[in-house]
Scaffold this motif. Structure first.
Motif: not given
Length: 146
Positions: A35-42, A45-51
């Protein structure tokens, strides 16, 4: 220094848990890190839809992953020293709001945080302009006295 100590304390606590942790606890810890890595990726700008990224995770760890994302996003909300940090904080606030599903209290808190950060930026810019103008006057006076 206190931040380093608290980080060290967290590392030591985590290390102690690994010695006694069950597979489920290890999986949850890994999901939180994901989850922390996904937050950093978001935020990068690596993706736009966090959900959507949360829904792509295994159903058994989605809530833990969500908690990791929230922690990662909240750590990126700070008083900015430069424009890039301001943008990152704004993006983190938007993502927290998206993560919270536009809940009323969450929306109010995020709106207030955005307002505080905006005021801070305005105040910082005003102070900078005042300092610049004072320095200019002092330099002109120094040159005139020579």
């Amino acid at each position: 220094m206190a931040e380093i100590k608290s980080t060290m304390d967290l590392v030591m606590e985590r290390a102690a848990r690994f010695g006694k942790a069950t597979k489920e606890e290890l999986d949850q810890d890994e999901a939180e890190k994901t989850g922390m890595r996904l937050a950093a990726s978001y935020l990068n700008g690596e993706f736009t839809d966090i959900n959507q990224k949360i829904s792509e995770q295994d159903a058994s760890v989605q809530m833990v992953c969500r908690r990791g994302i929230a922690q990662g996003l909240l750590r990126n909300i700070s008083l900015p020293r430069e424009e890039m940090q301001a943008e990152r904080s704004g993006k983190a606030i938007e993502a927290v709001l998206e993560l919270g599903g536009q809940a009323g209290d969450m929306a109010t808190i995020c709106q207030e945080l955005g307002h505080i950060l905006g005021q801070y930026n305005q105040h910082r810019e005003q102070i900078y302009q005042q300092l610049e103008s004072q320095m200019k006057v002092q330099l002109e006076q120094a040159i005139a006295h020579q």
